[in-house]
Design a protein around this motif. Structure first.
Motif, PDB file in Angstrom:
ATOM      1  N   ARG A 191      39.831  31.642  42.015  1.00 47.31           N
ATOM      2  CA  ARG A 191      38.975  30.988  42.971  1.00 47.31           C
ATOM      3  C   ARG A 191      37.772  30.865  42.241  1.00 47.31           C
ATOM      4  O   ARG A 191      37.027  30.189  42.167  1.00 47.31           O
ATOM      5  N   CYS A 227      33.906  28.496  47.696  1.00 51.07           N
ATOM      6  CA  CYS A 227      34.623  29.510  46.816  1.00 51.07           C
ATOM      7  C   CYS A 227      34.180  30.947  47.020  1.00 51.07           C
ATOM      8  O   CYS A 227      34.645  31.852  46.132  1.00 51.07           O
ATOM      9  N   CYS A 230      35.761  27.371  41.075  1.00 51.59           N
ATOM     10  CA  CYS A 230      34.514  27.231  41.552  1.00 51.59           C
ATOM     11  C   CYS A 230      33.622  26.648  40.459  1.00 51.59           C
ATOM     12  O   CYS A 230      32.634  25.545  40.692  1.00 51.59           O
ATOM     13  N   ALA A 274      29.606  24.580  46.106  1.00 58.20           N
ATOM     14  CA  ALA A 274      31.000  25.224  45.162  1.00 58.20           C
ATOM     15  C   ALA A 274      31.063  26.691  45.677  1.00 58.20           C
ATOM     16  O   ALA A 274      31.991  27.226  45.906  1.00 58.20           O
ATOM     17  N   GLU A 275      29.837  27.580  45.608  1.00 57.16           N
ATOM     18  CA  GLU A 275      29.800  28.818  45.852  1.00 57.16           C
ATOM     19  C   GLU A 275      29.952  29.149  47.569  1.00 57.16           C
ATOM     20  O   GLU A 275      30.637  30.046  47.612  1.00 57.16           O
TER      21      GLU A 275
END
Length: 360
Positions: free
Chosen positions: A225, A246, A229, A242-243
Motif C-alpha cells: 500500500r 492509501c 501511494c 493519494a494518502e
C-alpha cells in the motif's frame, strides 16, 4: 509487431510484468508492485492519475518507486494502440492471434526478466472453455519464453465474478482494500499466486508457495500500500488524495459514487451456488460502467456490489446484491439480476477451483 514499438533504453534489474487476459471485468488488475501485485487502471476515476508518461518519466518512476502503470503513447507501443482500437470496433478483441501479438509485442518491448499471465476462461471471459484458454496460454508462454522472457501462465476460472464489485470506482475501492490485506478471499488468492509465480520465476524465492507468502506479507504489512501511494503521487495524483486513499483507515470520499443504490432481493431461501458473471457484466455495461465503442462515455460511479457470494446462504427477500446507478434502472434489469443467481435448498457445495492450471 514489437519491431514497430519503441524499445525502451532502460536497464532495470529484475523488471517484472503481469498481464490478465480474457476477462470481461476484473479488479485484480490495480498496481503491479515489485514483490506484490494488485493492479487496476485508476485514471478511470479521474483522480489526476497520469498513465501517459514519457520513457524518461517511466525510468524515473521505476527507479524511485519500483513500479508504474502506463498505457500506450505516440512513442510507446503506438502500433498496438491503433490495432486495438480497430479490434474494439470490429468485434475481434477475442481473436487469439491478435491477443497474442498485442500482449507479447508490448511485453517484449518492455524487456522484462519475467512475465506472468492470468488467462481467464468461463462465462465472464472471452475464452469460454478451459481448453480454449489452455491453447492461448500455452502459445503465449511458448512465444514469451522464445523471446527471452521467463513466462508462466495461470488458467483461472471466471464463471462467477471475482471479488464482490463490478464497476470502475467500486473496483478501485475493492482493490485498495486488497492492498490493505482486507480484500475478498478469491481476489487475495489470485493476487498472491500471480505475484508468487513472478518472484519464483526470478529466483527471489525458492518456490511459488514461498512467493505467495512474500506477497501476502507485503499486503498485510502495508508495504504494498505504501509503495502504491508513492506511485500514485509520482504519476500525478495529489499527495492529499493519494494518502487519503492509501492511509491506514480507508477514506474513499473522493471516489465517485452513484446517486441511487437499489437492493436486489433473493427470490428464495437456500445456498447461493452460482452467479452468472456474464449477465452481471452486461447489466453493468447497460448502467454505463463500460463502453460499446471507442469514444463512448463511461460512468465511473455505477456498477454492482455483491453482498453475498457463491457458497453463502441467503434468505428469501434478503438483499444479496446492490445496483449502483445514476438514472432509472433499465426495464427488467432488477429481474435480470435476480435470475443471474442460482439458489438451491442444499447444504452441500463443491466450488470450482479458482486456479485451474499452471503453464510453463
Amino acid at each position: 509487431m514489437s519491431c514497430h514499438e519503441a524499445k525502451p533504453c532502460w536497464r532495470i534489474p529484475d523488471l517484472l510484468a503481469k498481464k490478465s487476459e480474457g476477462g470481461i471485468f476484473s479488479e485484480e488488475e490495480i498496481a503491479f508492485i515489485v514483490r506484490s501485485v494488485c493492479d487496476r487502471v485508476i485514471d478511470d476515476c479521474q483522480l489526476g492519475f497520469r498513465a501517459s508518461m514519457s520513457e524518461r518519466e517511466i525510468y524515473d518512476c521505476m527507479n524511485s518507486v519500483g513500479c508504474c502503470i502506463v498505457g500506450q503513447t505516440a512513442d510507446i507501443v503506438p502500433a498496438d494502440r491503433r490495432m486495438y482500437a480497430a479490434r474494439d470496433v470490429t468485434s475481434t478483441v477475442p481473436s487469439m492471434p491478435l491477443i497474442l501479438s498485442s500482449i507479447l509485442s508490448k511485453k517484449a518491448a518492455e524487456s522484462p526478466k519475467a512475465l506472468v499471465l492470468d488467462v481467464k476462461f468461463g462465462r465472464g471471459a472471452f475464452m469460454k472453455t478451459r481448453e480454449e484458454a489452455k491453447k492461448l496460454g500455452q502459445k503465449m508462454v511458448d512465444v514469451g519464453n522464445g523471446v527471452g522472457m521467463r513466462t508462466t501462465a495461470l488458467l483461472t476460472a471466471m464463471d462467477v465474478p471475482i471479488g464482490k464489485t463490478i464497476g470502475n470506482a467500486l473496483e478501485v475501492r475493492e482493490a485498495l482494500d486488497c492492498l490493505r490485506g482486507q480484500g475478498p478471499p478469491d481476489l487475495h488468492q489470485l493476487v498472491t499466486n500471480l505475484g508468487g509465480e513472478l518472484l519464483y520465476s526470478t529466483g527471489l524465492v525458492e518456490s511459488p508457495s514461498d512467493g505467495v507468502r512474500e506477497i501476502h506479507e507485503a499486503l498485510v504489512s502495508g508495504d504494498a500500500r505504501a509503495t502504491f501511494c508513492r506511485m500514485l503521487q509520482k504519476q500525478g495524483v495529489p499527495t492529499a488524495v493519494a494518502e487519503s486513499l492509501c492511509g491506514p483507515m480507508p477514506d474513499y470520499q473522493m471516489l465517485p459514487s452513484a446517486k441511487y443504490v437499489t437492493p436486489v432481493p433473493a427470490h428464495s431461501t437456500g445456498l447461493l451456488v452460482d452467479v452468472d458473471s456474464l449477465k452481471l457484466a452486461m447489466l453493468s455495461l447497460a448502467l454505463g460502467a463500460g463502453r460499446t465503442k471507442v469514444g463512448d462515455p463511461v460512468n465511473h460511479a455505477v456498477g454492482i456490489v455483491l453482498l453475498k457470494v457463491v457458497g453463502e446462504r441467503v434468505r428469501e427477500g434478503e438483499a444479496w446484491a446492490e445496483l449502483h446507478h445514476d438514472t432509472p434502472l433499465p426495464e427488467g434489469s432488477l429481474q435480470e439480476v435476480q435470475l443471474s443467481a442460482h439458489i438451491q435448498n442444499t447444504f452441500s457445495f463443491h466450488p470450482v477451483p479458482l486456479i485451474a492450471a499452471k503453464l510453463v
